[in-house]
Design a protein around this motif. Structure first.
Motif, PDB file in Angstrom:
ATOM      1  N   GLY A 121       0.806  -1.223   0.000  1.00 58.74           N
ATOM      2  CA  GLY A 121       0.000   0.000   0.000  1.00 58.74           C
ATOM      3  C   GLY A 121       0.833   1.264   0.000  1.00 58.74           C
ATOM      4  O   GLY A 121       0.300   2.367  -0.155  1.00 58.74           O
ATOM      5  N   LEU A 122       2.131   1.139   0.189  1.00 62.56           N
ATOM      6  CA  LEU A 122       2.954   2.320   0.468  1.00 62.56           C
ATOM      7  C   LEU A 122       3.206   3.182  -0.772  1.00 62.56           C
ATOM      8  O   LEU A 122       3.440   2.669  -1.868  1.00 62.56           O
ATOM      9  N   ASP A 123       3.189   4.475  -0.553  1.00 64.76           N
ATOM     10  CA  ASP A 123       3.327   5.474  -1.618  1.00 64.76           C
ATOM     11  C   ASP A 123       4.659   6.190  -1.433  1.00 64.76           C
ATOM     12  O   ASP A 123       4.894   6.780  -0.371  1.00 64.76           O
ATOM     13  N   PHE A 124       5.528   6.114  -2.410  1.00 64.15           N
ATOM     14  CA  PHE A 124       6.822   6.803  -2.300  1.00 64.15           C
ATOM     15  C   PHE A 124       6.920   7.843  -3.404  1.00 64.15           C
ATOM     16  O   PHE A 124       6.675   7.527  -4.566  1.00 64.15           O
ATOM     17  N   ASP A 125       7.285   9.078  -3.030  1.00 64.50           N
ATOM     18  CA  ASP A 125       7.394  10.109  -4.065  1.00 64.50           C
ATOM     19  C   ASP A 125       8.794  10.096  -4.677  1.00 64.50           C
ATOM     20  O   ASP A 125       9.654   9.301  -4.306  1.00 64.50           O
ATOM     21  N   GLU A 126       8.991  11.004  -5.615  1.00 63.09           N
ATOM     22  CA  GLU A 126      10.253  11.034  -6.387  1.00 63.09           C
ATOM     23  C   GLU A 126      11.467  11.160  -5.470  1.00 63.09           C
ATOM     24  O   GLU A 126      12.540  10.657  -5.785  1.00 63.09           O
ATOM     25  N   HIS A 127      11.298  11.848  -4.341  1.00 62.86           N
ATOM     26  CA  HIS A 127      12.454  12.067  -3.459  1.00 62.86           C
ATOM     27  C   HIS A 127      12.938  10.795  -2.787  1.00 62.86           C
ATOM     28  O   HIS A 127      14.008  10.775  -2.203  1.00 62.86           O
ATOM     29  N   LYS A 128      12.110   9.761  -2.833  1.00 63.41           N
ATOM     30  CA  LYS A 128      12.465   8.512  -2.126  1.00 63.41           C
ATOM     31  C   LYS A 128      13.096   7.488  -3.057  1.00 63.41           C
ATOM     32  O   LYS A 128      13.384   6.361  -2.634  1.00 63.41           O
ATOM     33  N   LEU A 129      13.339   7.850  -4.330  1.00 62.46           N
ATOM     34  CA  LEU A 129      13.810   6.837  -5.286  1.00 62.46           C
ATOM     35  C   LEU A 129      15.188   6.302  -4.916  1.00 62.46           C
ATOM     36  O   LEU A 129      15.477   5.114  -5.094  1.00 62.46           O
ATOM     37  N   THR A 130      16.051   7.172  -4.378  1.00 62.30           N
ATOM     38  CA  THR A 130      17.388   6.703  -3.996  1.00 62.30           C
ATOM     39  C   THR A 130      17.280   5.686  -2.862  1.00 62.30           C
ATOM     40  O   THR A 130      17.940   4.640  -2.878  1.00 62.30           O
ATOM     41  N   THR A 131      16.430   5.983  -1.899  1.00 59.58           N
ATOM     42  CA  THR A 131      16.226   5.027  -0.803  1.00 59.58           C
ATOM     43  C   THR A 131      15.701   3.702  -1.346  1.00 59.58           C
ATOM     44  O   THR A 131      16.167   2.625  -0.954  1.00 59.58           O
ATOM     45  N   LEU A 132      14.720   3.796  -2.252  1.00 60.89           N
ATOM     46  CA  LEU A 132      14.151   2.558  -2.804  1.00 60.89           C
ATOM     47  C   LEU A 132      15.220   1.747  -3.524  1.00 60.89           C
ATOM     48  O   LEU A 132      15.270   0.513  -3.404  1.00 60.89           O
ATOM     49  N   ALA A 133      16.091   2.438  -4.272  1.00 61.35           N
ATOM     50  CA  ALA A 133      17.156   1.727  -5.004  1.00 61.35           C
ATOM     51  C   ALA A 133      18.052   0.991  -4.013  1.00 61.35           C
ATOM     52  O   ALA A 133      18.414  -0.181  -4.228  1.00 61.35           O
ATOM     53  N   LYS A 134      18.373   1.639  -2.896  1.00 67.13           N
ATOM     54  CA  LYS A 134      19.242   0.998  -1.894  1.00 67.13           C
ATOM     55  C   LYS A 134      18.560  -0.221  -1.283  1.00 67.13           C
ATOM     56  O   LYS A 134      19.169  -1.276  -1.097  1.00 67.13           O
ATOM     57  N   VAL A 135      17.271  -0.071  -0.950  1.00 60.01           N
ATOM     58  CA  VAL A 135      16.554  -1.192  -0.326  1.00 60.01           C
ATOM     59  C   VAL A 135      16.434  -2.345  -1.317  1.00 60.01           C
ATOM     60  O   VAL A 135      16.628  -3.521  -0.960  1.00 60.01           O
ATOM     61  N   LEU A 136      16.155  -2.020  -2.564  1.00 61.48           N
ATOM     62  CA  LEU A 136      16.053  -3.074  -3.589  1.00 61.48           C
ATOM     63  C   LEU A 136      17.374  -3.833  -3.667  1.00 61.48           C
ATOM     64  O   LEU A 136      17.395  -5.072  -3.700  1.00 61.48           O
ATOM     65  N   ASP A 137      18.470  -3.112  -3.680  1.00 62.27           N
ATOM     66  CA  ASP A 137      19.787  -3.764  -3.750  1.00 62.27           C
ATOM     67  C   ASP A 137      20.053  -4.610  -2.515  1.00 62.27           C
ATOM     68  O   ASP A 137      20.467  -5.763  -2.612  1.00 62.27           O
ATOM     69  N   SER A 138      19.773  -4.028  -1.338  1.00 64.59           N
ATOM     70  CA  SER A 138      20.141  -4.751  -0.113  1.00 64.59           C
ATOM     71  C   SER A 138      19.268  -6.004   0.070  1.00 64.59           C
ATOM     72  O   SER A 138      19.713  -7.002   0.604  1.00 64.59           O
ATOM     73  N   CYS A 139      18.011  -5.951  -0.389  1.00 66.45           N
ATOM     74  CA  CYS A 139      17.145  -7.123  -0.201  1.00 66.45           C
ATOM     75  C   CYS A 139      17.401  -8.205  -1.243  1.00 66.45           C
ATOM     76  O   CYS A 139      17.063  -9.365  -1.034  1.00 66.45           O
ATOM     77  N   SER A 140      17.946  -7.818  -2.371  1.00 68.68           N
ATOM     78  CA  SER A 140      18.003  -8.783  -3.477  1.00 68.68           C
ATOM     79  C   SER A 140      19.306  -9.565  -3.509  1.00 68.68           C
ATOM     80  O   SER A 140      19.395 -10.559  -4.231  1.00 68.68           O
ATOM     81  N   GLY A 141      20.304  -9.106  -2.742  1.00 74.28           N
ATOM     82  CA  GLY A 141      21.595  -9.791  -2.784  1.00 74.28           C
ATOM     83  C   GLY A 141      22.138  -9.846  -4.201  1.00 74.28           C
ATOM     84  O   GLY A 141      22.770 -10.828  -4.591  1.00 74.28           O
ATOM     85  N   GLY A 142      21.836  -8.871  -4.998  1.00 76.61           N
ATOM     86  CA  GLY A 142      22.384  -8.796  -6.359  1.00 76.61           C
ATOM     87  C   GLY A 142      21.423  -9.307  -7.421  1.00 76.61           C
ATOM     88  O   GLY A 142      21.615  -9.050  -8.604  1.00 76.61           O
ATOM     89  N   ASP A 143      20.371 -10.027  -7.014  1.00 73.49           N
ATOM     90  CA  ASP A 143      19.443 -10.562  -8.025  1.00 73.49           C
ATOM     91  C   ASP A 143      18.121  -9.786  -7.962  1.00 73.49           C
ATOM     92  O   ASP A 143      17.106 -10.269  -7.448  1.00 73.49           O
ATOM     93  N   ARG A 144      18.149  -8.598  -8.476  1.00 70.47           N
ATOM     94  CA  ARG A 144      16.972  -7.728  -8.381  1.00 70.47           C
ATOM     95  C   ARG A 144      15.775  -8.297  -9.144  1.00 70.47           C
ATOM     96  O   ARG A 144      14.631  -8.166  -8.709  1.00 70.47           O
TER      97      ARG A 144
END
Ligand SMILES: C[S@@+](CC[C@H](N)C(=O)[O-])C[C@H]1O[C@@H](n2cnc3c(N)ncnc32)[C@H](O)[C@@H]1O
Length: 490
Positions: free
Chosen positions: A22-45
């Protein structure tokens, strides 16, 4: 080292987070999202994105994302006015009606909210015949709730008489067993429908505070629909003080007591109720008749643009083939305070326009300004029947109450209008004036100062509709004069 997430991957991640949590992230949060995607995926996004997009994403993945990405600020006795409305009004009423009460804290974070409800119920002698459920999507928060050890920061608003329930333990405070035992916690995702949990009429009171403000509009609407389904008719919903149901649902009435706003689930087949109740009584305002309208602010902006164009063209030569001739002329007549003519023009509208909210609002304003209070009330009831949370309708009802000498009820409606449309300068100004008359100078000053700020930028057409014929400068002077009077008096 892996390449950083590509913008398209981050965009996909953002969309999937909205769908899954349900979460809504605006443009300012894209860098955070990129980091979380990387950290959760262990390289396999791609694997993570495929899992999230699949029919049943792994619970462990959703838990991890909720832990990384949710805002979890909370504390004991947050918005204490709402807790008092819960303990003194909603809970006794529901227990009396059903013999017991089922209460839910949806998005409970580390437990301070449901534990505050348990303390309030106990303080009011209402803790028997009560079930308190609480859930959150973030397992780290639920682990804290299970420990029930809190810092002084969490206790910053705690009333003194509740202190004995939290005993010092090192640098922290341990919550008493009797309160801990009162709440049943579980991990649950509000963005996921689960018919076994959201059973029709299951709950009497739901607290869902400061959760929907992080949701996308679509997910907010879906979550509110779920809550509405699971609330018994007449059951109560408490949102965060900066959140409203405006544009999200027509299944609720606005209530005002204990200096706070909350909602009551409409009962099926009930008639629209135009007025807010006097203070300390929950007040039915309307009932759903149509699907949710667009946000009132949007509506009024749209109406304003329309009215503005109409009013300026009315000042110029009358057009030969106006697109909406009757409304144009009605607006021109309102501008000239020819109220009879306004109503005549409205009366000649084709039937399909007669129930248009813009038309009903113009009609109600005109009736109120011309002193036909009973008719203005009827028109407001019709308007609220179409849009349960229409700020303009509350404003006009406040005018009616004031003309009838019902100052407390008028204040409720002005404050309701300001709550539903936070930029509504005239509602603030009128609330400020009334608060001064009712002997509440501090609150009056606050409202008038806000009104003075808002009046500067208030939409011209909105002033034409609600300003009672006064231009902006006169309204601003009135506001400043009221403030000055109080300054002199204090
Ligand atoms: C700001 S806290 C509010 C806590 C408490 N209701 C209050 O007002 O003090 C928001 C909480 O909502 C939870 N939350 C966010 N998305 C959620 C979801 N999809 N399902 C359940 N809980 C969620 C977060 O984990 C967080 O603990």
């Amino acid at each position: 080292m892996n390449a950083p997430a590509a913008p398209l991957e981050v965009a996909r991640f953002r969309t999937l987070l909205a769908e899954r949590l349900g979460l809504d992230f605006d443009e300012h949060k894209l860098t955070t999202l990129a980091k979380v995607l990387d950290s959760c995926s262990g390289g396999d996004r791609q694997r993570i994105l495929a899992d999230l997009a699949g029919t049943a994403p792994a619970d462990s993945l959703l838990s991890r994302l909720a832990t990384e990405l949710t805002v979890t600020e909370t504390y004991f006795f947050r918005s204490g006015d709402q807790l008092r409305a819960f303990g003194e009004l909603a809970l006794p009423e529901r227990q009396q009606l059903r013999g017991r009460a089922e209460v839910l804290s949806a998005g409970c974070a580390s437990g301070e909210e449901p534990f505050s409800l348990a303390m309030m119920a106990r303080s009011c002698g209402r803790d028997s015949c009560l079930s308190l459920h609480a859930f959150d999507a973030n397992p780290a928060m639920l682990a804290r709730a299970a420990r029930a050890r809190y810092s002084t920061w969490s206790l910053r608003e705690l009333p003194d008489d509740w202190r004995p329930w939290l005993q010092p333990d090192g640098e922290q405070f341990q919550l008493a067993q009797e309160i801990r035992r009162a709440v049943r916690f579980e991990q649950r995702n509000l963005a996921l429908d689960d018919p076994a949990f959201w059973q029709p009429g299951r709950f009497d009171i739901v607290f869902c505070r400061n959760v929907l403000m992080y949701f996308t509009p679509q997910q907010s609407q879906a979550a509110v629909a779920r809550i509405a389904r699971a609330l018994a008719p007449g059951g109560y919903l408490f949102l965060g003080h900066a959140e409203t149901l405006r544009g999200l649902s027509n299944d609720f009435r606005l209530c005002h007591s204990h200096g706070t706003f909350y909602y009551q689930r409409s009962a099926g087949g009930e008639q629209a109720m135009p007025a807010l109740p006097a203070a300390a009584q929950p007040m039915p305002v309307l009932r759903p008749a149509t699907p949710p309208e667009p946000l009132w602010a949007e509506q009024i902006e749209r109406a304003s643009r329309r009215i503005d164009a109409l009013a300026s063209s009315a000042r110029a030569a009358p057009p030969c083939t106006p697109a909406t001739p009757d409304l144009q002329m009605a607006m021109a007549s309102l501008h000239q305070e020819r109220f009879g003519q306004v109503l005549e023009h409205i009366g000649k509208l084709p039937p399909q326009h007669a129930a248009d909210p813009d038309v009903l609002l113009l009609k109600a304003v005109t009736q109120a300004q011309s002193g036909t209070v009973a008719r203005a009330r009827e028109t407001c009831a019709a308007l609220l029947g179409r849009d349960a949370l229409h700020a303009g309708a509350h404003y006009v009802l406040a005018l009616c109450e004031e003309m009838d000498g019902e100052l407390a009820a008028a204040l409720d409606h002005y404050q309701g209008a300001a709550y539903l449309a936070p930029g509504f300068a005239m509602a603030r100004l009128q609330a400020g004036r009334l608060l001064r008359r009712l002997g509440q100078p501090e609150a009056a000053r606050r409202e008038l100062a806000l009104a003075a700020q808002m009046l500067e930028g208030e939409d011209a057409a909105r002033l034409l509709l609600f300003g009672g014929g006064f231009p902006r400068a006169a309204l601003l002077s009135l506001c400043l004069a009221e403030l000055a009077t109080m300054g002199a008096a204090s």
